[in-house]
Write a protein that holds these residues in place. Structure first.
Motif, PDB file in Angstrom:
ATOM      1  N   TYR A 136       1.090  -1.261   0.694  1.00 27.40           N
ATOM      2  CA  TYR A 136       0.312  -0.002   0.284  1.00 27.40           C
ATOM      3  C   TYR A 136       1.352   0.636   0.161  1.00 27.40           C
ATOM      4  CZ  TYR A 136      -3.462   3.733   0.886  1.00 27.40           C
ATOM      5  OH  TYR A 136      -4.546   4.018   1.079  1.00 27.40           O
ATOM      6  N   THR A 137       0.903   2.162  -0.930  1.00 27.54           N
ATOM      7  CA  THR A 137       1.415   3.032  -1.016  1.00 27.54           C
ATOM      8  C   THR A 137       1.016   4.953  -0.993  1.00 27.54           C
ATOM      9  OG1 THR A 137       2.521   2.269  -3.199  1.00 27.54           O
ATOM     10  CG2 THR A 137       2.819   4.394  -2.090  1.00 27.54           C
ATOM     11  N   VAL A 138       1.532   5.798   0.160  1.00 28.27           N
ATOM     12  CA  VAL A 138       1.225   6.556   0.557  1.00 28.27           C
ATOM     13  C   VAL A 138       2.089   7.594  -0.180  1.00 28.27           C
ATOM     14  CG1 VAL A 138       0.187   6.072   2.661  1.00 28.27           C
ATOM     15  CG2 VAL A 138       2.559   6.563   2.622  1.00 28.27           C
ATOM     16  N   PRO A 139       1.167   9.001  -0.140  1.00 27.57           N
ATOM     17  CA  PRO A 139       2.416   9.928  -0.933  1.00 27.57           C
ATOM     18  C   PRO A 139       3.505  10.395  -0.165  1.00 27.57           C
ATOM     19  CG  PRO A 139      -0.337  10.607  -0.949  1.00 27.57           C
ATOM     20  CD  PRO A 139      -0.231   9.767   0.353  1.00 27.57           C
ATOM     21  N   ALA A 140       4.924  10.762  -0.506  1.00 29.65           N
ATOM     22  CA  ALA A 140       5.308  11.131   0.574  1.00 29.65           C
ATOM     23  C   ALA A 140       5.715  12.309   0.965  1.00 29.65           C
ATOM     24  CB  ALA A 140       7.345  11.052  -0.730  1.00 29.65           C
TER      25      ALA A 140
ATOM     26  N   THR B 183       0.787  13.263   4.737  1.00 27.97           N
ATOM     27  CA  THR B 183       0.700  12.174   4.612  1.00 27.97           C
ATOM     28  C   THR B 183       0.445  11.666   6.061  1.00 27.97           C
ATOM     29  OG1 THR B 183       1.873  11.807   2.810  1.00 27.97           O
ATOM     30  CG2 THR B 183       1.176  10.000   4.172  1.00 27.97           C
ATOM     31  N   LYS B 184       1.648  12.234   7.405  1.00 23.11           N
ATOM     32  CA  LYS B 184       0.714  11.504   8.754  1.00 23.11           C
ATOM     33  C   LYS B 184      -0.335  12.758   9.000  1.00 23.11           C
ATOM     34  CE  LYS B 184       4.351  11.916  11.652  1.00 23.11           C
ATOM     35  NZ  LYS B 184       5.903  12.172  12.591  1.00 23.11           N
ATOM     36  N   SER B 185      -1.577  11.641   8.684  1.00 26.58           N
ATOM     37  CA  SER B 185      -2.680  12.587   9.118  1.00 26.58           C
ATOM     38  C   SER B 185      -4.172  11.562   9.076  1.00 26.58           C
ATOM     39  CB  SER B 185      -3.091  13.837   7.610  1.00 26.58           C
ATOM     40  OG  SER B 185      -3.820  12.750   6.860  1.00 26.58           O
ATOM     41  N   LEU B 186      -4.791  11.685   9.792  1.00 27.26           N
ATOM     42  CA  LEU B 186      -6.000  10.465  10.638  1.00 27.26           C
ATOM     43  C   LEU B 186      -6.847  10.481   8.706  1.00 27.26           C
ATOM     44  CD1 LEU B 186      -7.064   9.604  12.961  1.00 27.26           C
ATOM     45  CD2 LEU B 186      -9.060  11.546  12.986  1.00 27.26           C
ATOM     46  N   PRO B 187      -6.792  11.361   7.428  1.00 29.91           N
ATOM     47  CA  PRO B 187      -7.441  10.326   5.848  1.00 29.91           C
ATOM     48  C   PRO B 187      -6.745   9.428   5.519  1.00 29.91           C
ATOM     49  CG  PRO B 187      -7.924  12.540   6.815  1.00 29.91           C
ATOM     50  CD  PRO B 187      -6.978  12.824   7.637  1.00 29.91           C
ATOM     51  N   HIS B 188      -4.767   9.768   6.084  1.00 28.83           N
ATOM     52  CA  HIS B 188      -4.652   8.943   5.233  1.00 28.83           C
ATOM     53  C   HIS B 188      -3.873   7.336   6.221  1.00 28.83           C
ATOM     54  CE1 HIS B 188      -2.618  10.888   1.856  1.00 28.83           C
ATOM     55  NE2 HIS B 188      -2.946  11.464   2.367  1.00 28.83           N
ATOM     56  N   LEU B 189      -4.257   7.791   7.688  1.00 29.39           N
ATOM     57  CA  LEU B 189      -4.084   6.094   8.318  1.00 29.39           C
ATOM     58  C   LEU B 189      -5.611   5.144   7.855  1.00 29.39           C
ATOM     59  CD1 LEU B 189      -2.874   4.861  11.481  1.00 29.39           C
ATOM     60  CD2 LEU B 189      -4.789   6.428  12.546  1.00 29.39           C
ATOM     61  N   GLN B 190      -6.994   5.950   8.279  1.00 28.43           N
ATOM     62  CA  GLN B 190      -7.790   5.491   7.882  1.00 28.43           C
ATOM     63  C   GLN B 190      -7.729   4.622   6.922  1.00 28.43           C
ATOM     64  OE1 GLN B 190     -11.818   8.325   7.761  1.00 28.43           O
ATOM     65  NE2 GLN B 190     -12.561   6.310   8.047  1.00 28.43           N
ATOM     66  N   LYS B 191      -7.389   5.408   5.449  1.00 27.25           N
ATOM     67  CA  LYS B 191      -6.781   4.373   4.371  1.00 27.25           C
ATOM     68  C   LYS B 191      -6.594   3.068   4.804  1.00 27.25           C
ATOM     69  CE  LYS B 191      -7.452   8.195   1.558  1.00 27.25           C
ATOM     70  NZ  LYS B 191      -6.599   9.187   0.775  1.00 27.25           N
TER      71      LYS B 191
ATOM     72  N   ALA C 131      -6.252  -2.922   5.068  1.00 28.78           N
ATOM     73  CA  ALA C 131      -5.715  -4.349   6.145  1.00 28.78           C
ATOM     74  C   ALA C 131      -6.798  -5.002   6.516  1.00 28.78           C
ATOM     75  CB  ALA C 131      -5.136  -3.334   6.755  1.00 28.78           C
ATOM     76  N   LEU C 132      -8.307  -4.136   6.751  1.00 28.51           N
ATOM     77  CA  LEU C 132      -8.942  -4.681   7.569  1.00 28.51           C
ATOM     78  C   LEU C 132      -9.716  -5.766   6.273  1.00 28.51           C
ATOM     79  CD1 LEU C 132     -10.158  -2.352  10.488  1.00 28.51           C
ATOM     80  CD2 LEU C 132      -9.652  -4.594  10.255  1.00 28.51           C
ATOM     81  N   SER C 133     -10.245  -5.328   5.103  1.00 22.35           N
ATOM     82  CA  SER C 133     -11.019  -5.243   3.868  1.00 22.35           C
ATOM     83  C   SER C 133     -10.734  -6.416   3.394  1.00 22.35           C
ATOM     84  CB  SER C 133     -11.297  -4.237   2.963  1.00 22.35           C
ATOM     85  OG  SER C 133     -10.450  -3.778   2.592  1.00 22.35           O
ATOM     86  N   TRP C 134      -8.611  -6.051   3.459  1.00 19.16           N
ATOM     87  CA  TRP C 134      -7.778  -7.724   2.919  1.00 19.16           C
ATOM     88  C   TRP C 134      -8.025  -8.611   3.698  1.00 19.16           C
ATOM     89  CZ3 TRP C 134      -2.345  -8.463   3.791  1.00 19.16           C
ATOM     90  CH2 TRP C 134      -1.902  -9.498   2.241  1.00 19.16           C
ATOM     91  N   GLY C 135      -8.579  -8.221   4.867  1.00 13.44           N
ATOM     92  CA  GLY C 135      -8.183  -9.400   5.804  1.00 13.44           C
ATOM     93  C   GLY C 135      -6.876  -9.688   6.687  1.00 13.44           C
ATOM     94  N   ILE C 136      -6.655  -9.503   8.059  1.00 14.27           N
ATOM     95  CA  ILE C 136      -5.777  -9.464   8.431  1.00 14.27           C
ATOM     96  C   ILE C 136      -6.189 -10.202   9.909  1.00 14.27           C
ATOM     97  CG2 ILE C 136      -4.013  -7.211   7.274  1.00 14.27           C
ATOM     98  CD1 ILE C 136      -5.522  -6.283  10.245  1.00 14.27           C
ATOM     99  N   ASP C 137      -5.405 -11.053  10.787  1.00 13.98           N
ATOM    100  CA  ASP C 137      -5.612 -10.961  11.814  1.00 13.98           C
ATOM    101  C   ASP C 137      -4.063 -10.672  12.634  1.00 13.98           C
ATOM    102  OD1 ASP C 137      -3.094 -13.710  12.145  1.00 13.98           O
ATOM    103  OD2 ASP C 137      -4.336 -14.481  11.537  1.00 13.98           O
TER     104      ASP C 137
END
Lengths: 366, 366
Positions: free
Chosen positions: A72-76, A80-88, A93-99
């Motif tokens: 998963y690539t974020v803008p440099a 980018t250290k923000s709540l909207p990018h954290l939410q993405k 992660a959660l829609s992919w499926g992690i444990d």
């Protein structure tokens, strides 16, 4: 000779420790296995500068070792250290499926490490984190010690968590592509570690400054290794910043004020810290007249800084220091040196000396 | 007689412990002082059901003791455990001005405790947290043990952190205003604690069920105290849910599936757990034929449940169990009882038995 071949260990308690390796990214899968991480899915978070250079190499190694990586690539950049990018990251992660055993790999500099680290700290109440710092500042400082977080409009790093990585692997080769100003910025933090804890390393830096500025790996690698080891030792003594860890803020009370008054991005963090250390050295000499201020300052002046401190009004800088989050119960505290290689925290300074320290850092005092 | 007057202590390590008091809200300031919290600002997070009833009382006590409290009220209900509401708490706290010693007081039920707790976990990388649970489920369960977090569209509690409170103070009087269905929901969790760890408490519940359902404080208070003490003991042994703490999920693998299939809010969490425990008891008897299933089930059937389990298709429930986040490396695990008062976790169950357990919980098997 500085020893550089064995991994550094961060020791947080009798059964809590993790290694810092200086190895190629291709060795990450075997280091993950050695750290007890269970093969399966893993989420790589990187940015659009670092990802195109190094993520393929990492992914190929992971695939070859039987992992199922997803990138998963974020803008440099700091924004980018923000709540909207954290939410993405949460969404991906959660829609992919992690444990709870799915590792997050932070491949990049301080921004990626802080953001992906905070995601790892908070997904399913904590996933294993692998820090893969590719910038100098991240390799000697931000990837070590478990500080993660994002910015808020009120200030930087105001939302976050302590979340120690399972391992850190810093590939020295990734530094070759680092832009010059980011090199300088990281160099300031490395030199800071020498000032607060290691007079021998300081002498090494003094002796080799030209080769360090030219980024000669044979000279820079020992510096990076020792600077990382200093950070590891300090955070091992004080994981949650209850005491000693505060010495890592040498130059930062001044430096944060510079960043705040100039506007974030005008000075890099490291440039602000380099200037802040000049002020902090002056302040240290006010308390300890034997401190070799000229010699120490000569070293700091060799670190290139873009932007002019003299453009910032001293009253604004004085006020900004009080807005810093290190303000603790309304008392402003400073990290000062008793002598090169030995730092402590004090609130017992005179306002006049602080103002004079600003003048000194501007080159307007001798 | 069950002893109820001394505070319960949650012991997490040699120097890490915190008390659980059952005292009036007016005593919170002195309990905060005793816990070493520094007087100054504090942020009260509550909801629009609980706030109007109890926040004035708390604020007056804090003001009288020299604190500067600020109240922030969120809407009551599960949908408040979300990123947008978390962000509002961040905005309020950071623009007001807090430092690392500013406590967050969570005054309310599980939703407020989880949301405000997660805000406290992540503001300035961790503020002191005071849990003031006002619902039964929060007093015996959710306010104890440091689990905090919010929901994600993919599932509940998927974003969060472990953040232990500095203290818990449960005012028994606040339970008087609890809606009947929330009482029932909390009762299920209290009875769960008896099933997994305390056969004596189970006998006490059996003996006093009519008075418990009528909410006679002289009978319910000892139950609440002991149920909280069981939770405290279990989390003390396993702070981060690495092992033993999983027994607290008795009935939850089934219960979460019920909530998921019915749609959140159709059954309360406690109702789903009450039904889930009936299924889990059946499954336990499959493994331990001596288990007194009829007797245990008779007790659970006395807990009123609205909503009909028989309306939910068993294939959907079976599938939903696999989506639960306790799925760990693709193996579904269940908490079962060896005997009343003794629980353990196992993955070694037959699918046929799980299906039969669903039928039993629906009342379609003897």
């Amino acid at each position: 000779m500085i020893e550089v071949s064995t991994p550094i260990t961060v020791t947080l308690g009798p059964h809590r420790q993790y290694p810092i390796h200086f190895r190629p990214l291709g060795e990450v899968p075997s280091l993950m296995a050695a750290a007890g991480l269970r093969r399966g899915r893993c989420l790589i978070v990187t940015d659009d500068h670092v990802g195109p250079l190094y993520a393929d190499r990492l992914e190929q190694a992971l695939l070859g070792a039987g992992w199922s990586p997803r990138r998963y690539t974020v803008p440099a950049g700091e924004s980018t250290k923000s709540l909207p990018h954290l939410q993405k990251i949460y969404d991906v992660a959660l829609s992919w499926g992690i444990d709870r055993r799915t590792p997050v790999l932070a491949l990049g500099g301080g921004v990626v490490g802080d953001l992906a680290g905070f995601a790892a700290a908070t997904l399913l109440r904590g996933l294993p984190l692998v820090q893969l710092p590719t910038s100098l500042i991240a390799q000697v400082d931000s990837a070590i010690g478990g500080k993660t977080g994002i910015n808020h409009v009120v200030g930087k790093n105001l939302i976050g968590a302590f979340h120690q990585p399972a391992l850190v692997c810093a590939d020295p080769e990734t530094l070759a592509t680092l832009p010059p100003r980011e090199w300088t910025s990281g160099l300031a933090e490395a030199v800071k570690h020498a000032f607060i804890a290691d007079a021998d390393l300081l002498a090494y830096v003094e002796q080799h400054m030209p080769a360090i500025l030219e980024r000669d790996p044979s000279v820079t690698h020992p510096l990076i290794y020792r600077a990382a080891a200093i950070k590891a030792a300090v955070v091992g003594e004080d994981e949650r910043e209850a005491g000693r860890r505060a010495i890592l803020n040498f130059g930062h009370t001044f430096g944060h004020a510079i960043e705040r008054v100039a506007g974030y991005g005008v000075f890099t963090h490291g440039e602000a810290v380099a200037l802040g250390m000049r002020a902090a050295l002056y302040l240290s000499r006010c308390l300890h007249p034997d401190l070799p201020l000229e010699r120490a300052d000569r070293l700091l002046r060799q670190i290139p800084v873009q932007g002019r401190l003299a453009d910032l009004p001293i009253p604004s800088l004085m006020q900004a220091m009080h807005a810093d989050k290190k303000v603790d119960g309304r008392t402003l505290r400073f990290v000062v040196l008793r002598r090169p290689g030995e730092a402590y925290v004090t609130a017992d300074v005179h306002r006049d000396d602080v103002e004079a320290a600003w003048l000194f850092a501007r080159g307007e005092l001798d």
